[in-house]
Scaffold this active site. Structure first.
Site, PDB file in Angstrom:
ATOM      1  N   SER A  26       0.806  -1.223   0.000  1.00  0.00           N
ATOM      2  CA  SER A  26       0.000   0.000   0.000  1.00  0.00           C
ATOM      3  C   SER A  26       0.844   1.281   0.000  1.00  0.00           C
ATOM      4  CB  SER A  26      -0.916  -0.078   1.218  1.00  0.00           C
ATOM      5  OG  SER A  26      -1.848   0.935   1.214  1.00  0.00           O
ATOM      6  N   ASP A  51      -1.785   1.295  -3.525  1.00  0.00           N
ATOM      7  CA  ASP A  51      -2.687   0.255  -4.016  1.00  0.00           C
ATOM      8  C   ASP A  51      -4.105   0.798  -4.209  1.00  0.00           C
ATOM      9  OD1 ASP A  51      -3.215   0.560  -1.360  1.00  0.00           O
ATOM     10  OD2 ASP A  51      -3.366  -1.566  -0.901  1.00  0.00           O
ATOM     11  N   ASP A  76      -6.395   2.313  -2.394  1.00  0.00           N
ATOM     12  CA  ASP A  76      -7.559   2.189  -1.526  1.00  0.00           C
ATOM     13  C   ASP A  76      -7.681   3.361  -0.550  1.00  0.00           C
ATOM     14  OD1 ASP A  76      -5.580   1.444   0.209  1.00  0.00           O
ATOM     15  OD2 ASP A  76      -6.475  -0.474   0.786  1.00  0.00           O
ATOM     16  N   ASN A 134      -7.209   9.052   7.247  1.00  0.00           N
ATOM     17  CA  ASN A 134      -6.212   8.843   6.196  1.00  0.00           C
ATOM     18  C   ASN A 134      -6.820   8.514   4.832  1.00  0.00           C
ATOM     19  OD1 ASN A 134      -6.892   6.099   6.255  1.00  0.00           O
ATOM     20  ND2 ASN A 134      -5.169   5.531   7.553  1.00  0.00           N
ATOM     21  N   ARG A 176      -0.275   5.082  19.629  1.00  0.00           N
ATOM     22  CA  ARG A 176      -0.614   3.674  19.342  1.00  0.00           C
ATOM     23  C   ARG A 176       0.508   3.024  18.541  1.00  0.00           C
ATOM     24  NH1 ARG A 176      -2.038   3.461  14.001  1.00  0.00           N
ATOM     25  NH2 ARG A 176      -2.770   1.326  14.124  1.00  0.00           N
ATOM     26  N   PRO A 177       0.659   1.692  18.725  1.00  0.00           N
ATOM     27  CA  PRO A 177       1.657   0.995  17.915  1.00  0.00           C
ATOM     28  C   PRO A 177       1.118   0.833  16.505  1.00  0.00           C
ATOM     29  CG  PRO A 177       0.442  -0.581  19.258  1.00  0.00           C
ATOM     30  CD  PRO A 177      -0.079   0.782  19.633  1.00  0.00           C
ATOM     31  N   SER A 178       1.962   1.035  15.506  1.00  0.00           N
ATOM     32  CA  SER A 178       1.521   0.823  14.130  1.00  0.00           C
ATOM     33  C   SER A 178       1.251  -0.657  13.902  1.00  0.00           C
ATOM     34  CB  SER A 178       2.609   1.297  13.169  1.00  0.00           C
ATOM     35  OG  SER A 178       2.402   0.723  11.899  1.00  0.00           O
ATOM     36  N   GLY A 179       0.284  -0.948  13.021  1.00  0.00           N
ATOM     37  CA  GLY A 179       0.030  -2.330  12.645  1.00  0.00           C
ATOM     38  C   GLY A 179       0.741  -2.689  11.351  1.00  0.00           C
TER      39      GLY A 179
HETATM   40  C1  16G Z   1      -3.781  -0.400   6.951  1.00  0.00           C
HETATM   41  C2  16G Z   1      -5.279  -0.472   7.108  1.00  0.00           C
HETATM   42  C3  16G Z   1      -5.838   0.910   7.361  1.00  0.00           C
HETATM   43  C4  16G Z   1      -5.153   1.552   8.539  1.00  0.00           C
HETATM   44  C5  16G Z   1      -3.655   1.501   8.404  1.00  0.00           C
HETATM   45  C6  16G Z   1      -3.011   1.893   9.710  1.00  0.00           C
HETATM   46  C7  16G Z   1      -6.836  -1.934   5.959  1.00  0.00           C
HETATM   47  C8  16G Z   1      -7.365  -2.386   4.644  1.00  0.00           C
HETATM   48  N1  16G Z   1      -5.898  -1.013   5.904  1.00  0.00           N
HETATM   49  O1  16G Z   1      -3.431   0.350   5.832  1.00  0.00           O
HETATM   50  O2  16G Z   1      -7.219   0.786   7.611  1.00  0.00           O
HETATM   51  O3  16G Z   1      -5.532   2.892   8.667  1.00  0.00           O
HETATM   52  O4  16G Z   1      -3.239   0.177   8.118  1.00  0.00           O
HETATM   53  O5  16G Z   1      -1.629   1.699   9.649  1.00  0.00           O
HETATM   54  O6  16G Z   1      -7.238  -2.402   7.027  1.00  0.00           O
HETATM   55  P1  16G Z   1      -0.731   1.762  10.945  1.00  0.00           P
HETATM   56  O7  16G Z   1      -1.238   0.712  11.903  1.00  0.00           O
HETATM   57  O8  16G Z   1       0.653   1.516  10.435  1.00  0.00           O
HETATM   58  O9  16G Z   1      -0.891   3.145  11.501  1.00  0.00           O
END
Ligand code: 16G
Length: 504
Positions: free
Chosen positions: A66, A270, A272, A364, A472-475
């Site tokens: 992404s 990507d 979205d 975002n 918050r921790p990034s995902g």
């Molecule tokens: C991903 C998620 C988006 C979220 C972002 C946060 C989907 C399809 N996409 O791009 O919704 O805002 O992660 O990223 O779920 P972060 O956890 O690194 O801040």
């Protein structure tokens, strides 16, 4: 029939590196493209098994990172209705990805037995990738995963999405056709729409936007920028929705291109995410982010529902995250129910389904409205459901939706922007030794651990007028994110950096 020898032979071609730990997070597996080979192989197997488990329904697989840097890559699975992979399977995915090479086949065997997957069932998998250079070899690893099980896969090549069965046509052309027809109906009889500038982030959105432009013709003329998907290093580099949102400025390549008041938008790698913006009369840059989009779209839907006499039976609501600008939350809460969830489309989508019509957008630019069957009573609402991709959110269909509402309300970018005034805000990322030490509660608005940190943040926040901040921790990246807003620009910046200092 469990082809253990074939699987082992293929698996030996894609060994798991010993010192890497993978985790299926918010957006699937995501890390440096160079360490994802074994993951892609195993995800190939997992996707085929998921399809078998669901009686041969189509599973989508998207290979993308992404908005993240070009050298990153990732992979996520999409369930048959276009929804994110079921949570229990995220756990299975992590387990399989981390199994050492010599144990992989037996771990897989146990998984198939425990999950009671009938191996004689058919499997259908559609997969696509974005334009990242690492994509090609990762696709090969993924295909080896399918082959090792003798499963069928369909390569949707470089594309913005894995599956869209539920949206009607399974083919890409069918998708554009359906979207553009709905758009034409929705804006018919309205004044001519001036050209829209689109920053394609040098990513896969460029292909999609070029295609869509052919279907829309003069109904909505596009001026496409950052469409170079070939030159290495260009993806999301000084362009794209994340760049615009985070740096709060237009892509440098558009400076001098944008005319005052002209609508422009950025997609991400990507396609979205969607971020609108414009340059105002005084030459200031103004952003129309996910919150502004949610406000615009929700108020339009509320109007349509009222005009149709459905206000009593159809509950319209908005879903946001902690990142939503405080001014947007206030504006919306005065008018309709608003819910807050943790970051990530799956959380927002789930909450949106609790309303009859739920509009969700992250600040975002990620999101979509989700509308129910009963709203088809109304012509416009029916066309809206044709226009929007209700399951995963797609920046281009979101963009058409924005254009419809602007046409109906006869809003300029400036009029749209004036619905409310954003509180100045700042988002910073902080590299920490262990981001998993940061645990949150209350839809990520408060920290539970590290102990004592939340109290310190609050103590700081209280010193700022209209101050708000969360950590918050990034995902998707190995960082912790700090968000802050306050009444004045300088104060929002200062608060963000001071909270960042506490975290570090
Ligand atoms: C991903 C998620 C988006 C979220 C972002 C946060 C989907 C399809 N996409 O791009 O919704 O805002 O992660 O990223 O779920 P972060 O956890 O690194 O801040």
């Amino acid at each position: 029939p469990f082809p253990s020898e074939e699987i082992q032979a293929y698996s030996d071609l894609h060994p798991k590196p010993r010192n890497v730990v993978y985790s299926y997070g918010t957006a699937g597996f995501r890390t440096l493209g160079s360490v994802l080979d074994s993951v892609l192989f195993r995800v190939g197997i997992l996707a085929a098994l998921r399809s078998k488990k669901l009686d041969g329904k189509t599973i989508g697989v998207m290979i993308t990172a992404s908005h993240n840097p070009e050298e990153d890559n990732g992979v996520k699975l999409v369930d048959p209705r276009g929804e994110m992979l079921e949570a229990a399977w995220e756990h299975h995915a992590t387990l399989l990805a981390n199994s050492p090479n010599e144990e992989f086949v037996s771990t897989l065997y146990d998984f198939i037995r425990d999950t009671r997957i009938d191996m004689s069932k058919p499997s259908r998998v559609v997969y696509a990738r974005d334009t990242r250079p690492s994509g090609e070899s990762l696709v090969k690893a993924f295909e080896d995963g399918l082959k090792s099980l003798g499963a069928e896969g369909r390569d949707a090549a470089i594309n913005t999405k894995g599956t869209k069965e539920e949206y009607g046509e399974d083919s890409e052309d069918g998708y554009y056709q359906k979207m553009s027809e709905a758009f034409r109906k929705l804006v018919s009889g309205r004044p001519r729409i001036p050209p829209l500038v689109i920053d394609c982030a040098n990513g896969v959105g460029a292909h999609a936007a070029q295609k869509l432009a052919q279907y829309l013709g003069e109904t909505l003329p596009f001026v496409l920028h950052n469409t170079d998907t070939v030159t290495p290093g260009g993806l999301n580099h000084e362009c794209g929705a994340d760049y615009v949102k985070t740096s709060q400025r237009p892509p440098p390549s558009l400076i001098g291109v944008l005319q005052k008041g002209q609508r422009a938008c950025s997609l991400d790698g990507d396609a979205d995410r969607l971020m609108y913006y414009f340059i105002d009369e005084r030459n200031y840059f103004l952003m129309l982010d996910g919150d502004k989009i949610a406000t615009l779209v929700a108020s339009f839907i509320v109007d349509l529902v009222r005009l149709a006499g459905l206000s009593d039976s159809v509950r319209v609501g908005v879903v946001q995250t902690a990142y939503a600008n405080g001014a947007s939350t206030k504006y919306l809460s005065d008018r309709l129910p608003v819910k807050c969830t943790p970051t990530g489309v799956k959380h927002l989508h789930h909450a949106a389904e609790q309303f009859n019509i739920g509009v969700y957008f992250e600040a975002n630019g990620h999101g979509t409205p989700s509308t129910p069957a009963q709203s088809t009573a109304l012509k416009h609402l029916r066309n809206l459901t044709e226009l929007v991709n209700q399951t995963v959110g797609d920046a281009l269909s979101d963009m058409l939706l924005v254009e419809v509402v602007l046409a109906h309300k006869a809003y300029s970018a400036a009029e749209w922007n004036s619905l409310y005034t954003d509180l100045p805000n700042r988002l910073v990322k902080v590299h920490v030794p262990n981001r998993h030490a940061f645990k949150t509660e209350d839809a990520e608005r408060r920290l539970v651990t590290p102990q004592g940190l939340q109290a310190k943040i609050e103590e700081l926040v209280n010193r700022y007028e209209s101050g708000r901040s969360f950590v918050r921790p990034s995902g998707t990246e190995d960082v912790v994110r700090v968000y802050a807003e306050a009444g004045l620009r300088s104060q929002a910046d200062e608060l963000a950096y001071r909270v960042g200092g506490l975290v570090f």
